[in-house]
Motif scaffolding. Sequence first.
Motif, PDB file in Angstrom:
ATOM      1  N   LEU A  42      35.275  64.577   9.051  1.00  0.00           N
ATOM      2  CA  LEU A  42      33.929  65.134   8.899  1.00  0.00           C
ATOM      3  C   LEU A  42      33.784  65.947   7.601  1.00  0.00           C
ATOM      4  O   LEU A  42      32.713  66.490   7.340  1.00  0.00           O
ATOM      5  N   GLY A  43      34.856  66.026   6.819  1.00  0.00           N
ATOM      6  CA  GLY A  43      34.767  66.679   5.515  1.00  0.00           C
ATOM      7  C   GLY A  43      35.419  68.043   5.423  1.00  0.00           C
ATOM      8  O   GLY A  43      35.316  68.711   4.387  1.00  0.00           O
ATOM      9  N   ALA A  44      36.113  68.481   6.463  1.00  0.00           N
ATOM     10  CA  ALA A  44      36.736  69.801   6.431  1.00  0.00           C
ATOM     11  C   ALA A  44      38.058  69.756   5.682  1.00  0.00           C
ATOM     12  O   ALA A  44      38.741  68.736   5.640  1.00  0.00           O
ATOM     13  N   LYS A  45      38.418  70.876   5.080  1.00  0.00           N
ATOM     14  CA  LYS A  45      39.721  71.036   4.436  1.00  0.00           C
ATOM     15  C   LYS A  45      40.670  71.696   5.431  1.00  0.00           C
ATOM     16  O   LYS A  45      40.320  72.694   6.059  1.00  0.00           O
ATOM     17  N   PHE A  46      41.870  71.146   5.535  1.00  0.00           N
ATOM     18  CA  PHE A  46      42.839  71.588   6.532  1.00  0.00           C
ATOM     19  C   PHE A  46      43.962  72.375   5.875  1.00  0.00           C
ATOM     20  O   PHE A  46      44.411  72.032   4.786  1.00  0.00           O
ATOM     21  N   ARG A  47      44.411  73.426   6.557  1.00  0.00           N
ATOM     22  CA  ARG A  47      45.594  74.149   6.071  1.00  0.00           C
ATOM     23  C   ARG A  47      46.407  74.628   7.270  1.00  0.00           C
ATOM     24  O   ARG A  47      45.868  74.820   8.364  1.00  0.00           O
ATOM     25  N   TYR A  48      47.713  74.804   7.034  1.00  0.00           N
ATOM     26  CA  TYR A  48      48.607  75.184   8.121  1.00  0.00           C
ATOM     27  C   TYR A  48      49.657  76.147   7.592  1.00  0.00           C
ATOM     28  O   TYR A  48      50.349  75.854   6.614  1.00  0.00           O
ATOM     29  N   ASN A  49      49.772  77.301   8.237  1.00  0.00           N
ATOM     30  CA  ASN A  49      50.775  78.299   7.885  1.00  0.00           C
ATOM     31  C   ASN A  49      51.985  78.100   8.801  1.00  0.00           C
ATOM     32  O   ASN A  49      51.939  78.405   9.993  1.00  0.00           O
ATOM     33  N   LYS A  50      53.067  77.538   8.254  1.00  0.00           N
ATOM     34  CA  LYS A  50      54.231  77.210   9.068  1.00  0.00           C
ATOM     35  C   LYS A  50      54.911  78.454   9.626  1.00  0.00           C
ATOM     36  O   LYS A  50      55.454  78.428  10.735  1.00  0.00           O
ATOM     37  N   GLU A  51      54.894  79.539   8.855  1.00  0.00           N
ATOM     38  CA  GLU A  51      55.564  80.748   9.311  1.00  0.00           C
ATOM     39  C   GLU A  51      54.893  81.327  10.549  1.00  0.00           C
ATOM     40  O   GLU A  51      55.545  81.761  11.494  1.00  0.00           O
ATOM     41  N   GLU A  52      53.560  81.317  10.566  1.00  0.00           N
ATOM     42  CA  GLU A  52      52.814  81.895  11.682  1.00  0.00           C
ATOM     43  C   GLU A  52      52.317  80.842  12.662  1.00  0.00           C
ATOM     44  O   GLU A  52      51.691  81.175  13.661  1.00  0.00           O
ATOM     45  N   HIS A  53      52.588  79.563  12.384  1.00  0.00           N
ATOM     46  CA  HIS A  53      52.060  78.465  13.215  1.00  0.00           C
ATOM     47  C   HIS A  53      50.547  78.627  13.396  1.00  0.00           C
ATOM     48  O   HIS A  53      50.028  78.591  14.504  1.00  0.00           O
ATOM     49  N   PHE A  54      49.866  78.787  12.280  1.00  0.00           N
ATOM     50  CA  PHE A  54      48.435  79.089  12.309  1.00  0.00           C
ATOM     51  C   PHE A  54      47.673  77.980  11.579  1.00  0.00           C
ATOM     52  O   PHE A  54      47.960  77.665  10.423  1.00  0.00           O
ATOM     53  N   TYR A  55      46.721  77.368  12.278  1.00  0.00           N
ATOM     54  CA  TYR A  55      45.941  76.260  11.734  1.00  0.00           C
ATOM     55  C   TYR A  55      44.579  76.762  11.261  1.00  0.00           C
ATOM     56  O   TYR A  55      44.016  77.697  11.833  1.00  0.00           O
ATOM     57  N   GLY A  56      44.031  76.077  10.242  1.00  0.00           N
ATOM     58  CA  GLY A  56      42.694  76.425   9.781  1.00  0.00           C
ATOM     59  C   GLY A  56      41.961  75.226   9.198  1.00  0.00           C
ATOM     60  O   GLY A  56      42.587  74.322   8.631  1.00  0.00           O
ATOM     61  N   VAL A  57      40.657  75.187   9.398  1.00  0.00           N
ATOM     62  CA  VAL A  57      39.797  74.183   8.766  1.00  0.00           C
ATOM     63  C   VAL A  57      38.562  74.894   8.227  1.00  0.00           C
ATOM     64  O   VAL A  57      38.057  75.835   8.841  1.00  0.00           O
ATOM     65  N   GLU A  58      38.083  74.434   7.073  1.00  0.00           N
ATOM     66  CA  GLU A  58      36.923  75.054   6.438  1.00  0.00           C
ATOM     67  C   GLU A  58      36.043  73.984   5.817  1.00  0.00           C
ATOM     68  O   GLU A  58      36.538  72.944   5.342  1.00  0.00           O
ATOM     69  N   ALA A  59      34.740  74.217   5.822  1.00  0.00           N
ATOM     70  CA  ALA A  59      33.779  73.301   5.191  1.00  0.00           C
ATOM     71  C   ALA A  59      32.455  74.014   5.046  1.00  0.00           C
ATOM     72  O   ALA A  59      32.035  74.752   5.933  1.00  0.00           O
ATOM     73  N   LYS A  60      31.773  73.803   3.903  1.00  0.00           N
ATOM     74  CA  LYS A  60      30.440  74.383   3.739  1.00  0.00           C
ATOM     75  C   LYS A  60      29.436  73.721   4.676  1.00  0.00           C
ATOM     76  O   LYS A  60      28.602  74.376   5.289  1.00  0.00           O
TER      77      LYS A  60
END
Length: 436
Positions: A138-156
């Motif tokens: 759907l156009g979101a940018k994905f990121r993942y913090n391996k140290e904290e096992h924390f997922y994120g997605v962002e999109a305008k």
Amino acid sequence: MATFKVEGGHQLKGEITPQGAKNEVLQILCAVLLTPEKIKIENIPNIIDVNKLISILGDLGVKVNQLSEHAYEFQADEVNIDYLSSAAFKEDGKKLRGSIMLVGPMLARFGKGYIPKPGGDKIGRRRLDTHFEGFINLGAKFRYNKEEHFYGVEAKRLQGTDMLLDEASVTGTANIVMAAVLAKGTTTIYNAACEPYLQQLCNMLNRMGAKITGVGSNLLTIEGVERLGGTDHRVLPDMIEIGSWIGMAAMTRSELTIKNVSWENLGQIPRVFRKLGIKLEQKGDDIYIPKQDSYEIESYIDGSMLTVSDAPWPGFTPDLLSIVLVVSTQAKGTVLVHQKMFESRLFFVDKLIDMGAKVILCDPHRATVVGMNHKHSLKATTMTSPDIRAGISLLIAALSAKGTSIIHNVEQIDRGYQNIVERLQAVGAKIERIND
């Protein structure tokens, strides 16, 4: 930590009413984030997992107004997005698997969604790829913090697209649908889950102003809209609890009536239990289960052994295979239980074997059960509940067993079944909770 003390071998009698569906309400609660207007939800079960999610919504800034024990009003008009990056959310979110469905609504409405690696039942691998691949499509940018096992997605602003889900994940479909309803353009989702609970979500979103077609099929088409409004919604009865009570009646040779079950949304559940030889009758919207001293497992036409396996809806739900396995231990005949989705969900059978059940664990996904036709009762023992569904299955086994059983870690059962001690006592069960 609490413990159940269960005196088995007693027949039950009476009526029991299923709670609201846990697997539906977790989706519905997350959907309140899609609008600043008020949403009223009825038939919310008072269970640990649901209460945790309501608490997280409150911490996010959602106004939570409890109208009665099972009815709430929510308004997400002053959401605190910064909470998603807080240490408190990283701790609270990972305790509840259903928190993953916060991501889709937050991404759609606020342009960002974060989640720690969620917890839940220890029943094997439960991938999140379907969710995040959908958001990326759907156009979101994905990121993942391996140290904290924390997922994120962002999109305008999300952009509608065509996608094929790699698995018919219920929570994955729900999450992507909630993201797509506010996207620009049209989204088509192939291999979508189509469980009644997902249909409930889609119908609720349409009442809020969404444009979703194909509801109830595995192809959903979603035309994005600019905003959604408020609505009222009533949660379906919990089909997993209904199946649990059917199994409990059979194992304890009891006469029970399960009230207000929403027959049209039970799918294969009555049929599968009938294949195990269990008699059940439709009386209005109730299920009546007469007392049975024996129930015989059907064979296939050629005489070969029956297999009960799980499949995406309208197939048989994986959440009831543990119940089927336990019920089969006292049936007449033999059955192969094939759990296709989760490789650790059958590991609780060692507890049943300790109780005298004749079960062969063929591999992590398959178990052969040789029923004893109530000629030899299970014997009481001390055991620990590993997850919600195995926990209720062991409780059912204990209710049928000769002697007094002790079940530890019953908070797992509390996650999915509300006021279970009081409700079972009301139909004659000899059960008590012991708080450490």
